[in-house]
Write a protein that holds these residues in place. Structure first.
Motif, short mmCIF file in Angstrom:
data_model
loop_
_atom_site.label_atom_id
_atom_site.label_comp_id
_atom_site.label_asym_id
_atom_site.label_seq_id
_atom_site.Cartn_x
_atom_site.Cartn_y
_atom_site.Cartn_z
N GLY A 38 0.83 -1.20 0.00
CA GLY A 38 0.00 0.00 0.00
C GLY A 38 0.86 1.25 0.00
N PRO A 39 0.46 2.28 0.75
CA PRO A 39 1.25 3.52 0.79
C PRO A 39 2.36 3.50 1.85
CG PRO A 39 -0.78 3.82 2.03
CD PRO A 39 -0.81 2.41 1.49
N ALA A 40 2.65 2.33 2.40
CA ALA A 40 3.57 2.27 3.55
C ALA A 40 5.03 2.44 3.17
CB ALA A 40 3.40 0.93 4.28
N LEU A 41 5.41 2.20 1.90
CA LEU A 41 6.81 2.27 1.54
C LEU A 41 7.26 3.71 1.36
CD1 LEU A 41 7.17 -0.66 -1.02
CD2 LEU A 41 7.62 -0.65 1.44
N ALA A 42 8.55 3.93 1.67
CA ALA A 42 9.13 5.27 1.57
C ALA A 42 10.48 5.18 0.88
CB ALA A 42 9.30 5.88 2.98
N ASP A 43 10.97 6.32 0.40
CA ASP A 43 12.30 6.36 -0.19
C ASP A 43 13.32 5.77 0.80
OD1 ASP A 43 11.46 7.57 -2.53
OD2 ASP A 43 11.90 9.60 -1.84
N GLY A 44 14.21 4.92 0.28
CA GLY A 44 15.25 4.34 1.11
C GLY A 44 14.89 3.02 1.74
N ASP A 45 13.64 2.58 1.61
CA ASP A 45 13.28 1.26 2.14
C ASP A 45 13.93 0.16 1.30
OD1 ASP A 45 11.74 2.37 4.12
OD2 ASP A 45 9.81 1.98 3.15
N ILE A 46 14.21 -0.95 1.94
CA ILE A 46 14.77 -2.12 1.26
C ILE A 46 13.83 -3.30 1.49
CG2 ILE A 46 16.72 -3.73 1.14
CD1 ILE A 46 18.49 -1.43 2.22
N LEU A 47 13.38 -3.90 0.41
CA LEU A 47 12.51 -5.07 0.51
C LEU A 47 13.34 -6.33 0.31
CD1 LEU A 47 10.74 -2.68 -1.16
CD2 LEU A 47 8.97 -4.38 -0.67
N ARG A 128 16.45 -6.57 -9.69
CA ARG A 128 16.41 -5.28 -10.37
C ARG A 128 15.05 -5.02 -11.00
NH1 ARG A 128 21.79 -7.04 -12.37
NH2 ARG A 128 23.34 -6.07 -11.00
N ALA A 129 14.46 -6.07 -11.58
CA ALA A 129 13.15 -5.90 -12.21
C ALA A 129 12.08 -5.55 -11.18
CB ALA A 129 12.77 -7.18 -12.96
N ILE A 130 12.12 -6.20 -10.02
CA ILE A 130 11.15 -5.89 -8.97
C ILE A 130 11.37 -4.47 -8.45
CG2 ILE A 130 10.33 -6.52 -6.67
CD1 ILE A 130 11.16 -9.42 -7.33
N ALA A 131 12.63 -4.10 -8.22
CA ALA A 131 12.93 -2.75 -7.73
C ALA A 131 12.48 -1.69 -8.74
CB ALA A 131 14.42 -2.61 -7.45
N ALA A 132 12.77 -1.92 -10.01
CA ALA A 132 12.37 -0.96 -11.04
C ALA A 132 10.85 -0.84 -11.11
CB ALA A 132 12.94 -1.38 -12.40
N GLY A 133 10.16 -1.99 -11.03
CA GLY A 133 8.71 -1.97 -11.09
C GLY A 133 8.08 -1.25 -9.91
N LEU A 134 8.61 -1.47 -8.72
CA LEU A 134 8.07 -0.79 -7.53
C LEU A 134 8.36 0.70 -7.57
CD1 LEU A 134 8.98 -3.42 -4.78
CD2 LEU A 134 6.70 -2.88 -5.65
N ARG A 135 9.55 1.08 -8.04
CA ARG A 135 9.86 2.50 -8.14
C ARG A 135 8.90 3.20 -9.10
NH1 ARG A 135 16.52 3.13 -8.08
NH2 ARG A 135 16.88 1.88 -6.20
N ALA A 136 8.62 2.55 -10.23
CA ALA A 136 7.73 3.15 -11.22
C ALA A 136 6.28 3.18 -10.73
CB ALA A 136 7.82 2.37 -12.53
N ARG A 137 5.86 2.12 -10.07
CA ARG A 137 4.46 1.98 -9.66
C ARG A 137 4.13 2.85 -8.45
NH1 ARG A 137 0.99 -2.62 -10.71
NH2 ARG A 137 -0.83 -2.60 -9.33
N LEU A 138 5.05 2.91 -7.48
CA LEU A 138 4.76 3.59 -6.22
C LEU A 138 5.42 4.96 -6.09
CD1 LEU A 138 5.07 0.53 -3.81
CD2 LEU A 138 2.99 1.48 -4.83
N GLY A 139 6.37 5.25 -6.97
CA GLY A 139 7.03 6.55 -6.91
C GLY A 139 7.98 6.72 -5.75
N VAL A 140 8.51 5.60 -5.25
CA VAL A 140 9.49 5.67 -4.15
C VAL A 140 10.74 4.90 -4.57
CG1 VAL A 140 7.86 5.96 -2.26
CG2 VAL A 140 8.38 3.66 -3.06
#
Length: 263
Positions: A38-47, A128-140
């Motif tokens: 959801g909206p819980a992720l923030a810049d600098g988080d690591i999944l 990298r694909a997951i990180a790129a997708g989350l950055r694009a989708r969530l803007g973080v």
């Protein structure tokens, strides 16, 4: 005299993401993780994402009644083998990813009958694909580690390790800095990706169906997607001082000595 300013104390927050369903071949992991976060992720988080769901989404199933055959197929180098009282042989091998472990990362748990699950073909590319997708989708700007459970030389038990990384610095290079007493550090190179993978397993667990966890508090480790991945953690064979098991090394040395005496 004014009181001195308090020294900031580093702190980490680690939590698992609930709500991720059973993953099947073709599932969109970016969408599943984004919906769970959801909206819980923030810049600098690591999944930290368990490799099993990456393998399932990528369809890394093979039909095999015998896990040992699958291990053989994934092995590029045998390091050591021991047969226990039960007659079962445990093999420490190097797999196609360069990882040395028991069983080559082949997993027969929580898979359909008659199938075996292999590790992702390229865990760094998957991260990298997951990180790129989350950055694009969530803007973080987040980083992603793909983890797997491995043993450690000279120690019983297992911990999670990083086998893939995207947008995360896998090492914290302290060489050239000084310790608290001012002494120079010359070889200190913590593998922070492994440390984070192990830490998140404390909240993910093995049977809780919580395959993704979030680490907050190490934004300094998050960076471009083209940072070196977890493959850079694997020690090169030419610098591996323990590339054989002790019994295997002894046997080879004994055979070489016997051969030289026979000449």
């Amino acid at each position: 005299m004014p009181a001195s300013s308090p020294i900031p104390v580093p702190a980490l927050s680690i939590w698992a993401l609930p709500g991720i369903p059973e993953v099947t071949t073709g599932d969109d992991l970016v969408a599943l993780i984004a919906d769970a976060a959801g909206p819980a992720l923030a810049d600098g988080d690591i999944l930290v994402v368990t490799s099993k769901i990456v393998s399932k989404a990528e369809g890394r199933f093979v039909v095999a009644d015998d896990r040992e055959d699958a291990i053989t197929a994934e092995t590029v180098r045998l390091v050591a083998a021991r047969t226990g009282p039960s007659g079962h042989t445990t093999r420490i091998v190097q797999n196609r990813l360069g990882i040395v472990s028991a069983g080559a990362g082949v997993d027969a748990s929580n898979t359909p009958d008659g199938t075996i699950l292999l590790l992702p073909v390229d865990p760094d590319a998957s991260a990298r694909a997951i990180a790129a997708g989350l950055r694009a989708r969530l803007g973080v700007e987040v980083g992603v580690i793909v983890s797997d459970t491995l043993g450690r030389a000279w120690r019983d038990g297992q911990t999670d390790h990083a086998i893939g990384a995207g947008g995360v610095r896998v090492f914290e290079d302290l060489r050239g800095t000084t310790d608290a007493e001012g002494r120079p550090l010359t070889v200190t190179l913590p593998c922070v990706a492994d440390e984070l993978a192990a830490a998140t397993d404390l909240v993910k667990g093995k049977a809780a169906r919580l395959p993704v966890a979030v680490v907050r508090g190490r934004a300094d480790l998050v960076g471009p997607l083209d940072l070196p991945g977890a493959r850079s953690i694997v020690r090169a064979l030419e610098t591996d001082m323990f590339r054989q098991g002790a019994d295997e090394a002894y046997a080879d040395g004994f055979a070489a000595g016997a051969a030289s005496r026979a000449v």
